[in-house]
Design a protein around this motif. Structure first.
Motif, PDB file in Angstrom:
ATOM      1  N   GLU A  30      31.522  23.319  -5.586  1.00 18.54           N
ATOM      2  CA  GLU A  30      32.691  24.024  -6.116  1.00 18.54           C
ATOM      3  C   GLU A  30      33.182  24.993  -5.057  1.00 18.54           C
ATOM      4  OE1 GLU A  30      31.648  26.074  -9.687  1.00 18.54           O
ATOM      5  OE2 GLU A  30      32.029  24.356 -10.975  1.00 18.54           O
ATOM      6  N   ARG A  62      37.511  31.422 -12.377  1.00 19.01           N
ATOM      7  CA  ARG A  62      37.687  30.098 -12.977  1.00 19.01           C
ATOM      8  C   ARG A  62      38.960  29.940 -13.804  1.00 19.01           C
ATOM      9  NH1 ARG A  62      33.151  26.754 -12.889  1.00 19.01           N
ATOM     10  NH2 ARG A  62      31.502  27.770 -11.750  1.00 19.01           N
ATOM     11  N   CYS A  86      37.288  19.314  -8.969  1.00 13.41           N
ATOM     12  CA  CYS A  86      35.901  19.689  -9.278  1.00 13.41           C
ATOM     13  C   CYS A  86      35.812  20.230 -10.694  1.00 13.41           C
ATOM     14  CB  CYS A  86      35.375  20.701  -8.275  1.00 13.41           C
ATOM     15  SG  CYS A  86      35.902  22.387  -8.566  1.00 13.41           S
ATOM     16  N   GLY A  87      36.949  20.683 -11.222  1.00 10.87           N
ATOM     17  CA  GLY A  87      36.969  21.163 -12.596  1.00 10.87           C
ATOM     18  C   GLY A  87      36.673  22.645 -12.738  1.00 10.87           C
ATOM     19  N   LYS A  88      36.574  23.348 -11.613  1.00  8.28           N
ATOM     20  CA  LYS A  88      36.229  24.769 -11.720  1.00  8.28           C
ATOM     21  C   LYS A  88      37.386  25.588 -12.303  1.00  8.28           C
ATOM     22  CE  LYS A  88      34.625  28.829  -9.218  1.00  8.28           C
ATOM     23  NZ  LYS A  88      34.005  29.388  -8.020  1.00  8.28           N
ATOM     24  N   GLY A 131      29.088  17.175 -14.285  1.00 11.60           N
ATOM     25  CA  GLY A 131      30.311  16.379 -14.177  1.00 11.60           C
ATOM     26  C   GLY A 131      31.373  17.104 -13.390  1.00 11.60           C
ATOM     27  N   LYS A 132      32.492  16.414 -13.169  1.00 11.94           N
ATOM     28  CA  LYS A 132      33.596  17.076 -12.492  1.00 11.94           C
ATOM     29  C   LYS A 132      34.916  16.685 -13.132  1.00 11.94           C
ATOM     30  CE  LYS A 132      33.604  14.005  -8.389  1.00 11.94           C
ATOM     31  NZ  LYS A 132      34.170  12.806  -8.536  1.00 11.94           N
ATOM     32  N   GLY A 133      35.966  17.393 -12.722  1.00 14.00           N
ATOM     33  CA  GLY A 133      37.287  17.126 -13.277  1.00 14.00           C
ATOM     34  C   GLY A 133      37.292  17.343 -14.781  1.00 14.00           C
ATOM     35  N   PRO A 134      38.084  16.573 -15.499  1.00 13.83           N
ATOM     36  CA  PRO A 134      38.203  16.760 -16.947  1.00 13.83           C
ATOM     37  C   PRO A 134      36.883  16.532 -17.691  1.00 13.83           C
ATOM     38  CG  PRO A 134      39.915  15.292 -16.131  1.00 13.83           C
ATOM     39  CD  PRO A 134      38.984  15.511 -15.002  1.00 13.83           C
ATOM     40  N   LYS A 190      34.028  17.696 -16.811  1.00  7.50           N
ATOM     41  CA  LYS A 190      33.089  18.803 -16.580  1.00  7.50           C
ATOM     42  C   LYS A 190      32.722  19.446 -17.902  1.00  7.50           C
ATOM     43  CE  LYS A 190      32.587  22.464 -13.140  1.00  7.50           C
ATOM     44  NZ  LYS A 190      32.401  21.799 -11.854  1.00  7.50           N
ATOM     45  N   LEU A 229      35.285  26.429 -20.349  1.00  2.23           N
ATOM     46  CA  LEU A 229      34.556  26.370 -19.083  1.00  2.23           C
ATOM     47  C   LEU A 229      34.649  27.660 -18.278  1.00  2.23           C
ATOM     48  CD1 LEU A 229      35.425  22.714 -18.036  1.00  2.23           C
ATOM     49  CD2 LEU A 229      33.203  23.534 -18.761  1.00  2.23           C
TER      50      LEU A 229
END
Lengths: 617, 236
Positions: free
Chosen positions: A320, B44, A475-477, B148-151, B153, B127
């Motif tokens: 991240e 975030r 990455c979704g952070k 996980g990553k992206g949506p 996560k 998140l």
């Protein structure tokens, strides 16, 4: 025992002497592209046949890195750029080996293996004359395809590690000054002045400092870094040692994605041999300077190409990114000053030290110096790896080097800068390619991906493709990138499916604006580029999709219908035979008809019809 | 000492102070979701993004992480800042349509409905990562992580399995700003993160009050006798 300049010269002379014993040298490209086309088989078979005939002591067969013309692999070059054979062993390996032996033994050139343009015109003997190569200026790739990347002695024989020797006699300050004056900018995408970065890292407080080479190339269709790491790993290592000395760092890391096994292996081998020759380790060239390099293999997340995410990954945390309000040159890896550059940037350094900053600064445009490696892919005739001087126009790249559009279709757009770059239309073909011009137009240099598109590419669909990639690779952070990009995809996907609504374009623009302003890292900040640039230059195409429910390029399946024009159809039956769902009916020499209730809109009929009778509405 | 302006008003702050803290002190309201006074920031949610001008340079920064600098002009309610806030709130509302926290905050910024397909699989989790940070830095066990990553996560325990180190303290559920984390005390047992904990019964009032694993953890850390810890807070 520390290595000396005299020893380098001895190694060179010994190597050159050893080579002079061979009457012929055959170089087989063993880059990933050629290997997948069967280059290793050609290598083994040729060696076997030469051994059988007792010629193996006279003819040297060696593996080299990528030549760039991947489309025509396996590439075999005989002598010193004398003859280039393409697609060797692809059709019939035995015949081609026999042909190679003919050339080796009797100097007879085999016509059918020579490169020929798409126009089926002239065949070229030397790679120097092939337009794809003739228009290039190879600095970083100068030894790619020439040397055996696994042989440090060959690199040394070509002048390798002399820049390091020279640099270690210079003051670190002077090296930084040279890099600054050379005008070198980061090749990984950002285009940040390299010398400025080095200086900031040098003056940053900290007893331990790190240098990092970023080889985490992840753009779809890009293979610049891979080819460099595979083809000439020592140039990267030499650049890093020089950088380490200039910055005041004794430890380097090369971050390379694990999906590049050949690059990983060759880098490991290169580091090991550099160590065994005393070029890495303690007291290099008796200068009192110590430096070593570790390889770190990345797990393949696109975001790990972002500097802070890459550093997190090396630290063993999830990839991240973090805010860069305190720069990585001050607090990077394990909170220590860290200087990260792309592998191509590092590979430029030995050349700048060897030939001088003013030589490097004399190439390119006022604000973008030197050359840039691009991977030219898409609908051009010659796809592959090219290195061109900054300032070359898009037209020169696409039409002179690339040979123009396949099947002489009409050029529509070129996508530069990877998935978060932008699409530029025909109006900008004369534009010089450099960092600032591309950014000004809403695209970017990125790490050098270049995808050419023709009239059969739908720009809304292209935007959808890149958005899908970015949705998966976020990455979704942070919220705007994780949630926003997938909602942009949702809207664009809806438009492609014929469910576009009035106001969608404005909504996309507004969402894109907010995402680019508020995202944490470069990935999110540039993620809207494919949508914004296609809306900017191809707005009409969006409007046609939304208001008229039409896809002019004939790509978006929900919006198109295939039909056969009776006046043009000759009843040749080709479309009916090729149709995968057999929905085209018609007897021989009679007009054919497509049953649209069964048609899956694959476009095969359109592609195979020789009379342009199939139309897309 | 550094000097700069927030919404045109001159302010002073210590060098290295975080912009969000200074702005709050000076009475400028900036919404946040992932920031916590005790846990700090991670940048975030991006709801606290503000606009900063320095000479001709204009940029947008997360105020929860940005160390203030001399001579900057900060705008906490500019047109673009408001667009960012509305956009983020609409995106979060589409993700967590069932969260009252998000609904209330969104309505303060004029966002009442979403233009996207509402998610049904994300619960109320935005998140923000506060649960993970609380578990790690306050409780000191690191039972939670993101995977996980992206949506895709999500916050979870490693490998989605009951965590070996979780003590069932429930700090994560307490700190969660949206009430996403499921915790249930029933029939002498606590269930949280797919793990069932036996609750300790107070020898004085006979009530269940805390997971035995949690009390053992505290006893080990502090040296306080288990006997003593078994007595609930009310009866002490």
């Amino acid at each position: 025992m520390n290595i000396t300049l005299e020893q380098l010269d001895t190694i060179s002379l010994r190597y050159i002497d050893a080579m002079s014993k061979y009457s012929k040298i055959i170089k087989i490209c063993c880059g990933t592209g050629c290997v997948s086309s069967g280059a290793l088989k050609v290598y083994e078979e040729l060696k076997r046949v030469l051994t059988d005939r007792g010629l193996i002591d006279e003819v040297l067969v060696k593996k080299t890195g990528c030549h760039g013309l991947c489309e025509r692999g396996p590439i075999v070059v005989l002598g010193d750029e004398e003859i280039l054979y393409q697609s060797v062993g692809k059709r019939n390996i035995n015949e081609d080996i026999t042909a190679l032996l003919k050339t080796i033994g009797e100097n007879e050139i085999v016509d059918r293996l020579l490169y020929q343009g798409e126009d089926k015109g002239k065949r070229y003997i030397s790679p120097r004359d092939i337009p794809f190569y003739a228009g290039q200026k190879r600095i970083v790739l100068s030894l790619n395809g020439i040397i055996d990347p696994e042989d440090i002695e060959e690199y040394i024989s070509k002048g390798g590690y002399r820049a390091l020797y020279k640099a270690l006699l210079m003051e670190p300050e002077e090296i930084i000054e040279w890099v600054e004056k050379s005008g070198l900018r980061g090749r990984g995408g950002g285009g940040f002045p390299t010398g400025t970065k080095w200086r900031s890292c040098r003056v940053a407080h900290g007893d331990i400092k790190y240098v990092v080479a970023n080889g985490d190339e992840g753009d779809p269709g890009a293979f610049m870094d891979r080819s460099l790491m595979e083809g000439n790993p020592h140039s990267i290592i030499e650049g890093m040692i020089i950088g380490g000395y200039a910055i005041g760092s004794n430890q380097g890391f090369i971050y390379v994605r694990d999906e590049y096994p050949l690059a990983v292996n060759r880098l490991i081998k290169a580091i090991e041999s550099a160590r065994s020759y005393g070029l890495l380790g303690k007291n290099i060239f008796d200068s009192g300077f110590d430096f070593d390099i570790k390889i770190f293999r990345g797990g393949g997340a696109f975001v790990c190409g972002e500097s802070t995410a890459l550093m997190s990954s090396i630290e063993g945390k999830s990839g991240e990114p973090r805010a860069k309000y305190i720069h990585t040159v001050e607090k990077g890896l394990w909170e220590k000053p860290t200087n990260l550059n792309n592998v191509e940037t590092w590979a430029c350094v030995p050349h700048i030290i060897n030939k001088g900053w003013n030589w490097f600064a004399s190439i390119g445009t006022p604000n973008s110096k030197g050359t840039k490696v691009f991977s030219l892919v898409g609908k051009v005739k010659n796809t592959g790896l090219i290195e061109v001087p900054m300032g070359i126009t898009l037209r020169e790249i696409i039409y002179d080097l690339g040979g123009g559009i396949r099947e002489d279709k009409k050029f529509k757009a070129v996508q530069t800068g990877g998935p978060s770059g932008g699409c530029l239309p025909e109006a900008y073909l004369e534009m010089p390619v450099d960092f600032d011009s591309l950014t000004r137009l809403g695209s970017m240099m990125g790490s050098g991906g270049m995808i050419v598109m023709d009239e059969r590419n739908c720009m809304v669909d292209v935007a959808r493709y890149f958005l899908k990639f970015l949705v998966e690779e976020s990455c979704g952070k942070c919220t705007p990138c994780r949630e926003g990009v997938r909602r942009m995809f949702e809207i664009v996907n809806r438009i492609c499916n014929g469910e576009g609504k009035k106001g969608d374009i404005q909504h996309l623009e507004e969402l894109a604006h907010a995402i680019s302003l508020s995202s944490l890292c470069g990935l999110g900040q540039s993620a809207p580029n494919p949508v914004l640039s296609t809306i900017k230059y191809f707005r009409d195409e969006y409007i046609l999709h939304i208001e008229d429910k039409k896809c002019p390029a004939g790509v978006c399946k929900a919006l198109i219908k295939f039909s056969i024009q009776p006046d043009k159809c000759t009843g040749c039956m080709r479309c009916a035979m090729e149709c995968p769902v057999k929905c085209i009916k018609g007897a021989k020499k009679e007009v054919h008809v497509i049953d649209s209730t069964l048609c899956i809109k694959c476009g095969t009929c359109y592609d195979v019809c020789r009379f342009n009778a199939v139309t897309i509405e | 000492m550094v000097e700069f302006k927030i919404n045109g008003k001159k302010v002073q702050a210590e060098k290295g102070e975080i912009l969000l803290d200074v702005a709050k002190r000076e009475g400028h309201e900036i919404p946040t979701l992932c920031h916590h006074e005790k846990l700090g920031s991670d940048g975030r949610c991006r709801l606290c993004v503000v606009e900063i001008h320095r000479g001709s340079r204009r940029r947008f920064v997360a105020s929860c992480l940005y160390p203030v600098e001399n001579g900057i002009d900060v705008y906490t309610d500019s047109r673009d800042v408001l667009l960012i806030r509305k956009t983020i709130l609409e995106l979060l509302l589409a993700r967590c349509p069932g969260s009252d926290t998000i609904k209330n905050l969104a309505s303060q910024y004029g966002v009442f409905d979403v233009r996207y397909t509402k998610d049904t699989d994300k619960g109320k989790c935005i998140l923000c990562g506060q649960c993970i940070r609380a578990c790690e830095s306050i409780v000191g066990v690191s039972a939670l992580c993101m995977s996980g990553k992206g949506p895709e996560k999500k916050v979870t325990t490693p490998f989605d399995e009951p965590s070996e180190v979780c003590i069932g303290c429930g700090a994560c559920a307490v700190i969660c700003p949206t009430g996403h984390i499921y915790i249930e005390d029933k029939d002498g047992y606590r269930t949280i993160w797919r793990k069932k904990f036996e609750l300790a019964r107070c020898p004085k009032c006979n009530r269940f009050h805390a997971p035995i694993e949690q009390l053992e953890f505290i006893s080990k850390k502090t040296g306080v006798d288990m006997e003593e810890l078994l007595i609930c807070q009310n009866c002490k």
